[in-house]
Design an enzyme around this catalytic site. Structure first.
Site, PDB file in Angstrom:
ATOM      1  N   HIS A  15      41.030   3.456 -23.291  1.00  0.00           N
ATOM      2  CA  HIS A  15      39.999   3.426 -22.024  1.00  0.00           C
ATOM      3  C   HIS A  15      39.243   2.060 -23.742  1.00  0.00           C
ATOM      4  O   HIS A  15      39.163   1.430 -22.880  1.00  0.00           O
ATOM      5  CB  HIS A  15      38.543   4.326 -21.962  1.00  0.00           C
ATOM      6  CG  HIS A  15      39.026   5.581 -21.266  1.00  0.00           C
ATOM      7  ND1 HIS A  15      38.902   5.054 -19.844  1.00  0.00           N
ATOM      8  CD2 HIS A  15      39.465   6.237 -20.875  1.00  0.00           C
ATOM      9  CE1 HIS A  15      38.647   5.808 -19.174  1.00  0.00           C
ATOM     10  NE2 HIS A  15      38.922   6.676 -19.873  1.00  0.00           N
ATOM     11  N   ASP A 124      32.088   1.542 -19.769  1.00  0.00           N
ATOM     12  CA  ASP A 124      33.296   2.626 -19.169  1.00  0.00           C
ATOM     13  C   ASP A 124      32.694   3.078 -17.930  1.00  0.00           C
ATOM     14  O   ASP A 124      31.529   3.960 -17.771  1.00  0.00           O
ATOM     15  CB  ASP A 124      33.586   3.105 -19.961  1.00  0.00           C
ATOM     16  CG  ASP A 124      35.249   3.751 -19.363  1.00  0.00           C
ATOM     17  OD1 ASP A 124      35.326   4.057 -17.817  1.00  0.00           O
ATOM     18  OD2 ASP A 124      36.332   3.400 -19.683  1.00  0.00           O
ATOM     19  N   THR A 146      38.015  -0.332 -14.117  1.00  0.00           N
ATOM     20  CA  THR A 146      38.974  -1.116 -14.248  1.00  0.00           C
ATOM     21  C   THR A 146      39.788  -0.484 -13.093  1.00  0.00           C
ATOM     22  O   THR A 146      41.262  -0.657 -13.611  1.00  0.00           O
ATOM     23  CB  THR A 146      39.826  -0.062 -15.739  1.00  0.00           C
ATOM     24  OG1 THR A 146      39.393   1.145 -15.626  1.00  0.00           O
ATOM     25  CG2 THR A 146      38.711  -0.139 -17.033  1.00  0.00           C
ATOM     26  N   ASN A 369      46.263  -0.042 -14.102  1.00  0.00           N
ATOM     27  CA  ASN A 369      47.058  -1.090 -15.228  1.00  0.00           C
ATOM     28  C   ASN A 369      48.468  -1.104 -14.844  1.00  0.00           C
ATOM     29  O   ASN A 369      49.199  -2.492 -15.274  1.00  0.00           O
ATOM     30  CB  ASN A 369      46.381  -0.296 -16.311  1.00  0.00           C
ATOM     31  CG  ASN A 369      46.821  -1.946 -17.451  1.00  0.00           C
ATOM     32  OD1 ASN A 369      46.185  -2.385 -17.180  1.00  0.00           O
ATOM     33  ND2 ASN A 369      47.855  -1.406 -17.780  1.00  0.00           N
ATOM     34  N   SER A 370      49.460  -0.303 -14.264  1.00  0.00           N
ATOM     35  CA  SER A 370      50.238  -0.458 -14.280  1.00  0.00           C
ATOM     36  C   SER A 370      50.735  -1.306 -12.632  1.00  0.00           C
ATOM     37  O   SER A 370      51.613  -2.386 -12.431  1.00  0.00           O
ATOM     38  CB  SER A 370      51.527   1.041 -13.512  1.00  0.00           C
ATOM     39  OG  SER A 370      51.601   2.217 -14.547  1.00  0.00           O
ATOM     40  N   GLU A 373      50.377  -4.527 -14.336  1.00  0.00           N
ATOM     41  CA  GLU A 373      51.213  -5.249 -14.750  1.00  0.00           C
ATOM     42  C   GLU A 373      52.324  -5.957 -13.854  1.00  0.00           C
ATOM     43  O   GLU A 373      53.229  -7.120 -14.291  1.00  0.00           O
ATOM     44  CB  GLU A 373      52.086  -4.195 -15.629  1.00  0.00           C
ATOM     45  CG  GLU A 373      51.010  -4.078 -17.205  1.00  0.00           C
ATOM     46  CD  GLU A 373      51.327  -3.233 -17.812  1.00  0.00           C
ATOM     47  OE1 GLU A 373      50.856  -3.252 -19.191  1.00  0.00           O
ATOM     48  OE2 GLU A 373      52.817  -2.410 -17.524  1.00  0.00           O
ATOM     49  N   GLU A 389      42.909   8.167  -8.659  1.00  0.00           N
ATOM     50  CA  GLU A 389      42.479   7.461  -7.175  1.00  0.00           C
ATOM     51  C   GLU A 389      43.980   7.151  -7.068  1.00  0.00           C
ATOM     52  O   GLU A 389      44.141   5.259  -6.036  1.00  0.00           O
ATOM     53  CB  GLU A 389      41.640   6.155  -7.786  1.00  0.00           C
ATOM     54  CG  GLU A 389      42.532   4.814  -7.697  1.00  0.00           C
ATOM     55  CD  GLU A 389      42.738   5.223  -9.733  1.00  0.00           C
ATOM     56  OE1 GLU A 389      43.079   4.217 -10.404  1.00  0.00           O
ATOM     57  OE2 GLU A 389      42.642   6.180 -10.137  1.00  0.00           O
ATOM     58  N   GLN A 390      45.028   7.485  -7.847  1.00  0.00           N
ATOM     59  CA  GLN A 390      46.729   6.797  -6.485  1.00  0.00           C
ATOM     60  C   GLN A 390      47.050   6.867  -5.200  1.00  0.00           C
ATOM     61  O   GLN A 390      47.448   5.755  -4.935  1.00  0.00           O
ATOM     62  CB  GLN A 390      47.275   7.334  -7.484  1.00  0.00           C
ATOM     63  CG  GLN A 390      47.240   7.077  -9.512  1.00  0.00           C
ATOM     64  CD  GLN A 390      47.755   7.359 -10.635  1.00  0.00           C
ATOM     65  OE1 GLN A 390      49.144   8.777  -9.739  1.00  0.00           O
ATOM     66  NE2 GLN A 390      47.379   7.214 -11.553  1.00  0.00           N
TER      67      GLN A 390
END
Length: 471
Positions: A15, A124, A146, A369-370, A373, A389-390
């Protein structure tokens, strides 16, 4: 006095890094601003090296010193450490620590306001309870989300579902229809909001409500990546009120780590272009021995080159020392695959790997984030969501963006060797895989355009700063 912005990071190194990257982005385009980053540290009895919220003082101090040296306009302020006698799970600890340090936050913000023109605070989203303090002080309050705009739309929709139903989401067994999104089955909603009896349920309703009622939400995405849902937001098609959104992404670490202690980057140098599938599931993505063996067999069946980061669950009967790869994987697997594959324990320089020319696919847990990327490097994905939340991210990647394939899990959550092998082969060596590769390459180009001068994300950032200066 100088115009200043406060960024308030939630507990945990990840974070803090996210807030630092946001601060660097703001300053790179608006250097006249001053930025203060507030951060929390765990109670003394809950800061263990293996904890997801681990925040060892030495490592944090070195990181902060490096950022301060490179970007003097960013200053750091640590919220005083407090004791919380009850040992809490990581997410509950994050929420409780922010709530319990509200009096410190009030004092710090009052002090900053006396020495600068405090224009806004960015929270955040895990620090949602701080909005009670900032609203009392009449400080314009924004949230940094994020993840992507699609999951934000689902989060806001959760308020409507809560108001219109007495049942838990897990009992609805239906598809949700949200403007700008594909149909989302209730099974794909985050675990924390599935059950009204879950202690985290009310927390996420509170988070959604605080964000919806804020002055604005900064979203780590870009318009071309989530165009349909952003159009729905912008045209007011969502049910219920929504705050202004500012899509300023992709914001990821600006300097890929080139550490190659395990020799994986050197190994990639010797592999053909776009021939290697990379498997990594985040810092919390640990698997049982049964699942690890299924993955190994599936990779061998796929006949594809691979680089695999193995993290194992602690199982009853394990010694303090973690089991060796030979103990975790099928007998002879490492020997049989040494020409085509490489297996690492626990960690790998992910950003550097994804940017390597040899990598042609990514089996991922779908952490945002992955995902970013992979998008920024144009690497197509096999989606294997694990938590948070994937599952929603999987639906968006596969059904909406069409930049990945999804693995199917059985009723116990296991992915079979056949299923994984088939999906890896399909991604790396099929016409559908080629289509996905072409789509994500276009998305990579769009990401570059969004962050260039005059791009959608930079224009959104400029609008945001204009609004801040008007406060």
């Amino acid at each position: 006095m100088k115009d200043s912005i406060v960024l308030y990071s939630a507990l945990g190194r990840g974070h803090l890094v996210s807030m630092v990257e946001l601060g660097k982005l703001i300053l790179s385009h608006h250097p006249s601003l001053s930025i203060t980053i507030l951060f929390l540290t765990p109670p003394p009895n809950q800061d263990t090296p293996t904890s997801p919220t681990a925040f060892t003082c030495d490592a944090t101090a070195k990181y902060i010193a490096a950022v301060t040296a490179a970007t003097p306009s960013i200053t750091f302020h640590r919220i005083p450490q407090i004791s919380i006698p009850t040992v809490l799970p990581p997410m509950a600890l994050t929420f409780e620590l922010c709530r319990a340090t509200g009096h410190h936050l009030r004092r710090i913000l009052t002090s900053i306001s006396q020495t600068s023109n405090l224009k806004a605070i960015v929270l955040d989203f895990m620090n949602y309870s701080a909005a009670r303090v900032t609203n009392t002080l009449q400080i314009p309050t924004y949230f940094y989300y994020t993840s992507g705009a699609s999951t934000l739309a689902v989060l806001f929709q959760q308020i409507i579902i809560h108001q219109n139903n007495t049942k838990s989401i897990k009992d609805l067994n239906m598809h949700l229809l949200i403007p700008g999104l594909p149909k989302i089955h209730t099974d794909d909603m985050p675990e924390q909001v599935q059950d009204r009896e879950n202690e985290g349920y009310e927390v996420f309703i509170d988070i959604a409500t605080c964000m919806r009622d804020s002055d604005g939400v900064i979203v780590n995405t870009f318009e071309a990546m989530e165009g349909r849902v952003m159009e729905a937001f912008n045209e007011g098609l969502m049910e219920g009120p929504t705050p202004p959104l500012f899509c300023i992404g992709p914001v990821i670490s600006s300097a890929p780590c080139r550490v190659d202690d395990d020799g994986c980057l050197s190994w990639l140098d010797s592999q053909p272009s776009h021939s290697v599938v990379f498997l990594s599931f985040g810092s919390m993505g640990r698997f049982s021995r049964t699942q690890l063996r299924e993955i190994a067999i599936g990779l061998e069946k796929s006949e594809q080159r691979f680089l695999w980061v193995v993290r194992s669950e602690f199982e009853e009967g394990d010694s303090v020392e973690p089991p060796s790869l030979d103990e975790l994987l099928p007998e002879g697997f490492l020997e049989r695959t040494k020409g085509k594959g490489m297996v690492l324990r626990d960690w790998a320089p992910q950003a550097a790997i994804l940017s390597h020319d040899s990598v042609g696919g990514f089996v991922t847990h779908c952490g945002w984030n992955s995902v970013l990327e992979a998008v920024c490097e144009g690497v197509p994905m096999v989606a294997w969501p694990l938590y948070a939340e994937q599952k929603l991210n999987k639906v968006i990647l596969v059904e909406e963006m069409k930049v990945g394939l999804a693995v199917k899990q059985n009723k116990d959550g296991l992915v079979s060797s056949t299923e994984l092998g088939d999906r890896v082969r399909e991604l790396m060596d099929s016409d559908r895989g080629k289509e996905i590769r072409q789509k994500i390459f276009k998305m990579k180009m769009s990401a570059n355009e969004a962050m260039a001068k005059g791009g959608s994300s930079i224009m959104a950032l400029n609008r945001l700063v204009e609004v801040w200066r008007e406060h």
